[in-house]
Design a protein around this motif. Structure first.
Motif, PDB file in Angstrom:
ATOM      1  N   PRO A  49      50.069  47.045  93.736  1.00 42.00           N
ATOM      2  CA  PRO A  49      50.558  48.394  94.050  1.00 42.00           C
ATOM      3  C   PRO A  49      49.642  49.540  93.656  1.00 42.00           C
ATOM      4  CG  PRO A  49      51.616  47.601  92.057  1.00 42.00           C
ATOM      5  CD  PRO A  49      50.723  46.475  92.543  1.00 42.00           C
ATOM      6  N   PHE A  50      48.541  49.276  92.942  1.00 41.62           N
ATOM      7  CA  PHE A  50      47.730  50.354  92.382  1.00 41.62           C
ATOM      8  C   PHE A  50      46.378  50.467  93.079  1.00 41.62           C
ATOM      9  CE2 PHE A  50      50.194  48.356  88.856  1.00 41.62           C
ATOM     10  CZ  PHE A  50      51.156  49.350  88.737  1.00 41.62           C
ATOM     11  N   LEU A  51      45.720  51.620  92.871  1.00 39.13           N
ATOM     12  CA  LEU A  51      44.368  51.786  93.399  1.00 39.13           C
ATOM     13  C   LEU A  51      43.376  50.902  92.652  1.00 39.13           C
ATOM     14  CD1 LEU A  51      44.122  55.655  93.981  1.00 39.13           C
ATOM     15  CD2 LEU A  51      44.425  53.843  95.691  1.00 39.13           C
ATOM     16  N   ASN A  52      43.615  50.696  91.352  1.00 42.44           N
ATOM     17  CA  ASN A  52      42.768  49.835  90.529  1.00 42.44           C
ATOM     18  C   ASN A  52      43.661  48.832  89.809  1.00 42.44           C
ATOM     19  OD1 ASN A  52      40.015  51.316  90.665  1.00 42.44           O
ATOM     20  ND2 ASN A  52      41.454  52.937  90.120  1.00 42.44           N
ATOM     21  N   GLN A  57      43.294  43.534  84.033  1.00 49.12           N
ATOM     22  CA  GLN A  57      42.027  43.460  83.306  1.00 49.12           C
ATOM     23  C   GLN A  57      42.167  42.540  82.097  1.00 49.12           C
ATOM     24  OE1 GLN A  57      39.116  44.960  84.362  1.00 49.12           O
ATOM     25  NE2 GLN A  57      40.396  45.307  86.165  1.00 49.12           N
ATOM     26  N   PRO A  58      41.066  41.926  81.634  1.00 46.74           N
ATOM     27  CA  PRO A  58      41.133  41.031  80.469  1.00 46.74           C
ATOM     28  C   PRO A  58      41.685  41.767  79.252  1.00 46.74           C
ATOM     29  CG  PRO A  58      39.016  40.845  81.585  1.00 46.74           C
ATOM     30  CD  PRO A  58      39.721  42.004  82.216  1.00 46.74           C
ATOM     31  N   GLN A 182      41.449  49.702  97.562  1.00 49.41           N
ATOM     32  CA  GLN A 182      41.860  49.214  96.244  1.00 49.41           C
ATOM     33  C   GLN A 182      40.685  48.510  95.584  1.00 49.41           C
ATOM     34  OE1 GLN A 182      45.279  46.719  97.327  1.00 49.41           O
ATOM     35  NE2 GLN A 182      46.625  48.211  96.338  1.00 49.41           N
ATOM     36  N   HIS A 183      40.564  48.717  94.279  1.00 48.57           N
ATOM     37  CA  HIS A 183      39.485  48.093  93.525  1.00 48.57           C
ATOM     38  C   HIS A 183      40.074  46.987  92.648  1.00 48.57           C
ATOM     39  CE1 HIS A 183      36.569  51.152  94.758  1.00 48.57           C
ATOM     40  NE2 HIS A 183      37.584  51.999  94.665  1.00 48.57           N
ATOM     41  N   THR A 184      39.676  45.749  92.939  1.00 49.94           N
ATOM     42  CA  THR A 184      40.202  44.592  92.238  1.00 49.94           C
ATOM     43  C   THR A 184      39.063  43.796  91.613  1.00 49.94           C
ATOM     44  OG1 THR A 184      40.035  42.977  94.048  1.00 49.94           O
ATOM     45  CG2 THR A 184      41.916  44.497  94.103  1.00 49.94           C
ATOM     46  N   THR A 185      39.440  42.792  90.839  1.00 55.55           N
ATOM     47  CA  THR A 185      38.426  41.930  90.224  1.00 55.55           C
ATOM     48  C   THR A 185      37.630  41.166  91.276  1.00 55.55           C
ATOM     49  OG1 THR A 185      40.146  40.236  89.966  1.00 55.55           O
ATOM     50  CG2 THR A 185      39.698  41.666  88.069  1.00 55.55           C
ATOM     51  N   ALA A 188      36.253  45.542  96.223  1.00 56.59           N
ATOM     52  CA  ALA A 188      37.005  46.579  96.924  1.00 56.59           C
ATOM     53  C   ALA A 188      37.577  46.024  98.229  1.00 56.59           C
ATOM     54  CB  ALA A 188      36.109  47.773  97.213  1.00 56.59           C
ATOM     55  N   ILE A 189      38.829  46.388  98.525  1.00 56.32           N
ATOM     56  CA  ILE A 189      39.481  45.947  99.748  1.00 56.32           C
ATOM     57  C   ILE A 189      40.171  47.150 100.404  1.00 56.32           C
ATOM     58  CG2 ILE A 189      39.815  43.568  99.007  1.00 56.32           C
ATOM     59  CD1 ILE A 189      42.726  44.289  98.361  1.00 56.32           C
ATOM     60  N   GLY A 190      40.245  47.148 101.725  1.00 52.44           N
ATOM     61  CA  GLY A 190      40.946  48.187 102.456  1.00 52.44           C
ATOM     62  C   GLY A 190      42.378  47.764 102.743  1.00 52.44           C
ATOM     63  N   VAL A 191      43.326  48.676 102.489  1.00 57.05           N
ATOM     64  CA  VAL A 191      44.742  48.385 102.726  1.00 57.05           C
ATOM     65  C   VAL A 191      45.404  49.609 103.355  1.00 57.05           C
ATOM     66  CG1 VAL A 191      44.945  46.695 100.857  1.00 57.05           C
ATOM     67  CG2 VAL A 191      45.367  49.124 100.396  1.00 57.05           C
ATOM     68  N   ASP A 192      46.563  49.386 103.964  1.00 59.82           N
ATOM     69  CA  ASP A 192      47.336  50.475 104.549  1.00 59.82           C
ATOM     70  C   ASP A 192      48.350  50.992 103.532  1.00 59.82           C
ATOM     71  OD1 ASP A 192      46.119  50.436 107.060  1.00 59.82           O
ATOM     72  OD2 ASP A 192      47.405  48.789 107.724  1.00 59.82           O
TER      73      ASP A 192
END
Length: 225
Positions: A49-52, A57-58, A182-185, A188-192
Motif C-alpha cells: 500500500p505504500f510508495l516505499n 526493511q531489515p 513504488q520502491h521495493t526491495t 521500482a515498479i509502476g502501479v495504478d
C-alpha cells in the motif's frame, strides 16, 4: 515553566470517539510503534500500500541502516519542518489504550487551498474491526470542522479492496487514476493508484460522538486563527 504542548501545539491535539484516541506521535510512543510494525502491517492478499516498502526493511535496531532508523528520521523530520505553508501530522491511533496504527494528515499552502491529504495504516492483528474507517472519519471531520478544509484527498493502489471500503464508508468518491512508482526491495515498479476525494457534502460522520482538544492552539500555530 512552559509545557511541551505550549511549545509545540500539535502535541496538544487529542481526538477521541468511543475507545479510539488519536494524538500526534511522541518519542515515548516509538518503542510501542516499532513493536506494532514488527508484528506486520500489510495483509498478505492485498497489494503493497505504500510508495516505499519501509515496513519490510531489515529490522536492525541501533544500526544506521534498515528499520527503524529510516522511519525515525521520517517521523522526526515532520516536527523539524512543520510550518503553516507545509505541515504533516503523524497521529497515533489507540484503541482501548493500545497503539493499533497511524493516521497521517498533511497539507501544503492550506490557508489558500483548504485541502488536506490523508493516509493511514493498521497493524495486522487490529484490522477488520472498523478502526480503519473510524480513524479516517475522525481525521476528515477534524480537517473540516476544526481547520475549515474544503476537501480531503487520498488514494489507494488498485486492488486494495480494504482501503477502498474505508474510503467509501467515509464518503470519498473516485477522482481519477494516477500511474505512480513504488520502491521495493525488488526495485521500482509502476502501479495504478485510485485517487479519491471527500467534501463536506459527501462526508460520512462516525456514529459515536467526537471530542477534540487542543484545536484552538493548533489553529494559531497554523496561522488560521
Amino acid at each position: 515553566m512552559l509545557t511541551i504542548e505550549e511549545i509545540f501545539p500539535p502535541f496538544g491535539l487529542r481526538i477521541t470517539s468511543g475507545t479510539v484516541e488519536m494524538r500526534v506521535l511522541r518519542d515515548e510512543d516509538i518503542p510501542e510503534l516499532v513493536e506494532l510494525i514488527c508484528g506486520g502491517v500489510q495483509a498478505p492478499d492485498l497489494p503493497m500500500p505504500f510508495l516505499n516498502d519501509w515496513h519490510a526493511q531489515p529490522f536492525q535496531p541501533g544500526s544506521p541502516e534498515g528499520f527503524p532508523t529510516a522511519s525515525l528520521a521520517w517521523w522526526w523530520s515532520q516536527r523539524a519542518t512543520f510550518a503553516p505553508e507545509d505541515w504533516r501530522m503523524a497521529l497515533t491511533v489507540r484503541r482501548d489504550g493500545v497503539l493499533v496504527g497511524m493516521q497521517d494528515v498533511h497539507a501544503k499552502s492550506f490557508r489558500q487551498a483548504r485541502h488536506v491529504e490523508t493516509g493511514s495504516w493498521l497493524g495486522l492483528r487490529h484490522q477488520g474491526r472498523g478502526t480503519g474507517t473510524l480513524m479516517r472519519q475522525l481525521a476528515v471531520g477534524f480537517a473540516f470542522d476544526e481547520l475549515g478544509a474544503r476537501s480531503c484527498g487520498s488514494g489507494y493502489i488498485v486492488g486494495n479492496h480494504a482501503s477502498a471500503a474505508v474510503s467509501r464508508k467515509t464518503g470519498y468518491v473516485t477522482n481519477g487514476l494516477n500511474r505512480i512508482v513504488q520502491h521495493t526491495t525488488d526495485g521500482a515498479i509502476g502501479v495504478d493508484e485510485q485517487r479519491v476525494l471527500v467534501t463536506p457534502g459527501t462526508y460520512i460522520r462516525p456514529q459515536a460522538s467526537v471530542t477534540t482538544q487542543g484545536a484552538d492552539a493548533l489553529r494559531r500555530f497554523l496561522a488560521l486563527a
